[in-house]
Design an enzyme around this catalytic site. Structure first.
Site, PDB file in Angstrom:
ATOM      1  N   CYS A   1      13.390  11.567   5.774  1.00 44.25           N
ATOM      2  CA  CYS A   1      13.624  11.188   6.955  1.00 44.25           C
ATOM      3  C   CYS A   1      15.145  11.433   7.678  1.00 44.25           C
ATOM      4  O   CYS A   1      15.318  11.806   8.764  1.00 44.25           O
ATOM      5  CB  CYS A   1      13.456   9.871   7.253  1.00 44.25           C
ATOM      6  SG  CYS A   1      14.501   8.719   6.153  1.00 44.25           S
TER       7      CYS A   1
ATOM      8  N   GLN B   1       1.366  19.542   3.616  1.00 43.90           N
ATOM      9  CA  GLN B   1       2.952  19.794   4.219  1.00 43.90           C
ATOM     10  C   GLN B   1       2.992  21.212   3.978  1.00 43.90           C
ATOM     11  O   GLN B   1       3.793  21.760   4.935  1.00 43.90           O
ATOM     12  CB  GLN B   1       3.532  18.785   2.866  1.00 43.90           C
ATOM     13  CG  GLN B   1       5.024  18.437   3.388  1.00 43.90           C
ATOM     14  CD  GLN B   1       5.002  17.677   4.659  1.00 43.90           C
ATOM     15  OE1 GLN B   1       4.088  16.941   4.957  1.00 43.90           O
ATOM     16  NE2 GLN B   1       5.760  17.874   5.421  1.00 43.90           N
TER      17      GLN B   1
ATOM     18  N   VAL C   1       1.731   7.722  13.178  1.00 46.58           N
ATOM     19  CA  VAL C   1       0.957   6.586  12.592  1.00 46.58           C
ATOM     20  C   VAL C   1       1.685   5.026  13.091  1.00 46.58           C
ATOM     21  O   VAL C   1       0.965   4.131  13.195  1.00 46.58           O
ATOM     22  CB  VAL C   1       0.869   6.547  10.966  1.00 46.58           C
ATOM     23  CG1 VAL C   1       0.253   5.540  10.377  1.00 46.58           C
ATOM     24  CG2 VAL C   1      -0.108   7.881  10.685  1.00 46.58           C
ATOM     25  N   GLY C   2       2.904   5.218  12.945  1.00 39.90           N
ATOM     26  CA  GLY C   2       3.804   3.954  13.247  1.00 39.90           C
ATOM     27  C   GLY C   2       3.426   3.512  15.010  1.00 39.90           C
ATOM     28  O   GLY C   2       3.297   2.210  14.727  1.00 39.90           O
TER      29      GLY C   2
ATOM     30  N   GLU D   1       9.536  17.020  14.305  1.00 43.21           N
ATOM     31  CA  GLU D   1       9.968  16.994  12.919  1.00 43.21           C
ATOM     32  C   GLU D   1       8.959  17.873  12.088  1.00 43.21           C
ATOM     33  O   GLU D   1       7.884  17.893  12.120  1.00 43.21           O
ATOM     34  CB  GLU D   1       9.923  15.482  12.377  1.00 43.21           C
ATOM     35  CG  GLU D   1      10.151  15.335  10.953  1.00 43.21           C
ATOM     36  CD  GLU D   1      10.019  13.881  10.373  1.00 43.21           C
ATOM     37  OE1 GLU D   1       8.729  13.419  10.575  1.00 43.21           O
ATOM     38  OE2 GLU D   1      10.754  13.328  10.035  1.00 43.21           O
TER      39      GLU D   1
ATOM     40  N   GLU E   1       9.784   2.217  10.385  1.00 44.17           N
ATOM     41  CA  GLU E   1      10.782   3.333  10.188  1.00 44.17           C
ATOM     42  C   GLU E   1      10.225   4.631  10.123  1.00 44.17           C
ATOM     43  O   GLU E   1       9.224   4.926   9.496  1.00 44.17           O
ATOM     44  CB  GLU E   1      11.729   3.006   8.853  1.00 44.17           C
ATOM     45  CG  GLU E   1      12.492   1.810   8.481  1.00 44.17           C
ATOM     46  CD  GLU E   1      13.426   1.977   9.523  1.00 44.17           C
ATOM     47  OE1 GLU E   1      14.065   2.885   9.790  1.00 44.17           O
ATOM     48  OE2 GLU E   1      13.926   0.730   9.809  1.00 44.17           O
TER      49      GLU E   1
ATOM     50  N   LYS F   1       1.051  -1.262   0.093  1.00 39.96           N
ATOM     51  CA  LYS F   1       0.084  -0.149   0.099  1.00 39.96           C
ATOM     52  C   LYS F   1       0.679   1.306   0.099  1.00 39.96           C
ATOM     53  O   LYS F   1       1.357   1.716   0.941  1.00 39.96           O
ATOM     54  CB  LYS F   1      -0.892  -0.056   1.268  1.00 39.96           C
ATOM     55  CG  LYS F   1      -2.264   0.654   1.147  1.00 39.96           C
ATOM     56  CD  LYS F   1      -2.046   2.043   0.912  1.00 39.96           C
ATOM     57  CE  LYS F   1      -1.673   3.122   1.968  1.00 39.96           C
ATOM     58  NZ  LYS F   1      -1.793   4.407   1.811  1.00 39.96           N
TER      59      LYS F   1
ATOM     60  N   SER G   1       5.444   8.337   9.371  1.00 39.56           N
ATOM     61  CA  SER G   1       5.373   9.071  10.544  1.00 39.56           C
ATOM     62  C   SER G   1       5.266   8.606  12.039  1.00 39.56           C
ATOM     63  O   SER G   1       4.807   7.246  12.128  1.00 39.56           O
ATOM     64  CB  SER G   1       4.090  10.315  10.580  1.00 39.56           C
ATOM     65  OG  SER G   1       2.947   9.736  10.720  1.00 39.56           O
TER      66      SER G   1
END
Ligand code: NAD
Length: 492
Positions: free
Chosen positions: A282, A329, A230-231, A383, A248, A174, A227
């Site tokens: 990243c 963004q 979400v991770g 970030e 990651e 995905k 991000s």
């Protein structure tokens, strides 16, 4: 009329069951690049079923034969490098020379994983008993759900798919809704390279498509890059449901510049690391931690270099910095400019959306340097993911390392110094997953482990042979050829 793309499920290009598609635009000029399936839970279930059906045969295919398909795919990517690179630029904005790097990284990873088809070393160790053989071999997890961001549209999918495939897993992929073209290109190549139906299935879609994939009970492992927020949500679900998960996530990477550094070299590395891909890496350097002796010269030169960068469409070879990927963004970056101002940092250069010369049509933001930044300000901790970097003054190595390490992320650090003893000391004390000496924060090579500590990851690594540890599990095998019952720990 824009092209309409479909999912790739069980070896067929398949429309979403709902018939719904979303449009995507080029972030440099707003032109439509295509319509892509907005996949729902039924499409997810179809894709996972296809991966489940293909799994037993793929698992039983000898790894060197799996490798032949990957090798062919790498050859095709190499032959089509230029067109693949242009589509990377068109869909997410990075300049063409960086897009070529993205594609090259995908090619390198694919060759590397293909090579593992004839290695994938296990362990053979002596048994504690006579006439007994002991070894450990790798085995795949089953179905891997691979969820990727938009900033490396071809490299990151290959970092996940290729080691997963060589290890014998089947995959449901995905991609980000902001990098769909490259995902379609990759699947076309895998199909042409002879990948059997169902071994990789591509599902376009938004965040809820990813969430449904994570929740399908047949998905044994989730590999996610994106991000931290979400991770962590994905990790919580996987933890509670006994799924393997590889994460990651973000970074708040720094370049340390000591008083004895080669300032010109450091500035060059800083500009490339802070403003390359418009800071949307990243590994981007969003903090410059500068010792007082180097502060004035470094800051002055950094500002002067940032001013000369040319913004524009990434397809124009003269462009240094492309647009941000989308309006969200852009708004996020703008909000951090306000946050920095309120926190008392000074904007030495940039700080606004870029206008004029056709830039108004895209999401362009001026390369920005904040000065007078203190380590605990939000702009120095969170970030931003845009062309924004902070200059943080420090008095010595000890303070520099402490500021470097004291952030919620732990991906990359760099240090510029001419003193080899200091460089080694810093390398030891820095706690990120990647460290550069006298080079910027970007430029990882695919045969070394890639990943980060703290909020950047969950202990796994991509790339190199370390990736195999994510996409396989160990199976220990004991072969007793003594012809009698031998009891480990007891018959000694
Ligand atoms: P994101 O987290 O918004 O989305 C990443 C992917 O997850 C997308 O495909 C998205 O559709 C999907 N997704 C979103 N919500 C989901 C959910 N609840 N369940 C399942 N899937 C979901 O990130 P992004 O904006 O695409 O990418 C930028 C982020 O990625 C940055 O934080 C960046 O640092 C990080 N990143 C990390 C690395 C690394 O290797 N450490 C590399 C590149 C990018």
């Amino acid at each position: 009329m824009a092209n309409t793309y479909e999912n790739y499920i069980g070896g067929r290009w398949t429309p979403p069951r709902s018939g719904k598609h979303f449009q995507r635009e080029n972030p440099a000029n707003g032109e439509t690049i295509g319509a892509f399936p907005d996949s729902g839970p039924d499409d997810v279930a179809d894709a996972v079923s296809a991966a489940a059906q293909a799994y037993p045969r793929w698992r039983a295919t000898p790894a060197p034969q799996r490798a032949e398909i990957l090798f062919r795919a790498a050859e095709m990517m190499l032959a089509r490098k230029e067109e693949l690179s242009r589509e990377v630029t068109v869909e997410m904005g990075k300049v063409l020379k960086e897009a070529r790097g993205d594609v090259q990284e995908a090619i390198d990873m694919t060759y590397y994983a293909a090579g593992e088809g004839r290695r994938m070393f296990g362990q053979v160790v002596p048994s504690e008993l006579p006439d007994k053989f002991t070894m450990a071999v790798r085995q795949p997890h089953g179905i891997v759900g691979a969820i990727t961001p938009w900033n490396f549209p071809l490299a990151i999918p290959c970092w996940k798919l290729m080691p997963a495939l060589i290890a014998g897993n089947t995959v449901v992929f995905k991609p980000s809704p902001y990098s769909p073209l490259s995902a379609a290109n990759l699947l076309r190549i895998l199909e042409e390279a002879g990948l059997p139906p169902g071994v990789v299935n591509l599902l376009f879609g938004e965040d809820d498509t990813g969430a449904a994939l994570v929740r399908d009970p047949r998905v044994a492992m989730v590999s996610f890059t994106g991000s931290m927020e979400v991770g962590r949500e994905i990790a919580a679900y996987c933890g509670a449901n006994g799924k393997r998960v590889h994460l990651e996530m973000g970074g708040k990477n720094a370049i340390i510049v000591l008083g004895d550094a080669d300032i010109d070299l450091a500035v060059e590395g800083a500009v490339w690391s802070a403003f390359g891909t418009s800071g949307q890496r990243c590994t981007a350097a969003s903090r410059m931690i500068v010792q007082e002796g180097a502060l004035d010269a470094f800051t002055e030169k950094l500002i002067a270099s940032a001013e000369t960068l040319r913004l524009g469409d990434g397809l124009d070879e003269a462009t240094d910095v492309g647009p941000l990927v989308n309006r969200l963004q852009l708004e996020k970056v703008q909000s951090y400019i306000e946050i920095g101002r309120k926190e008392g940092a000074a904007i030495a250069v940039g700080g606004a959306r870029a206008a004029g010369d056709g830039l108004d049509k895209g999401y362009f933001f001026q390369p920005t340097v904040f000065t007078g930044v203190r380590p605990q300000m939000r702009i120095a901790q969170e970030e931003i993911f845009g062309p924004v970097t902070d200059v943080i003054p420090v008095s010595d190595l000890e303070e520099a390392v402490s500021v470097n390490n004291d952030v919620p992320y732990g991906l990359v650090s760099s240090i510029y110094t001419r003193d080899v003893s200091v460089a080694f000391k810093a390398m030891e004390q820095i706690t990120t997953g990647i460290v550069y000496i006298n080079a910027g924060t970007i430029g990882a090579e695919i045969h070394l482990p890639f990943g980060g500590t703290r909020g950047t990851g969950n202990g796994h690594r991509e790339a190199g042979t370390a990736a195999l540890d994510s996409y396989s599990e160990w199976k220990s095998v004991y072969i007793d050829y003594s012809g009698r019952l031998q009891k480990a720990q007891i018959d000694r």
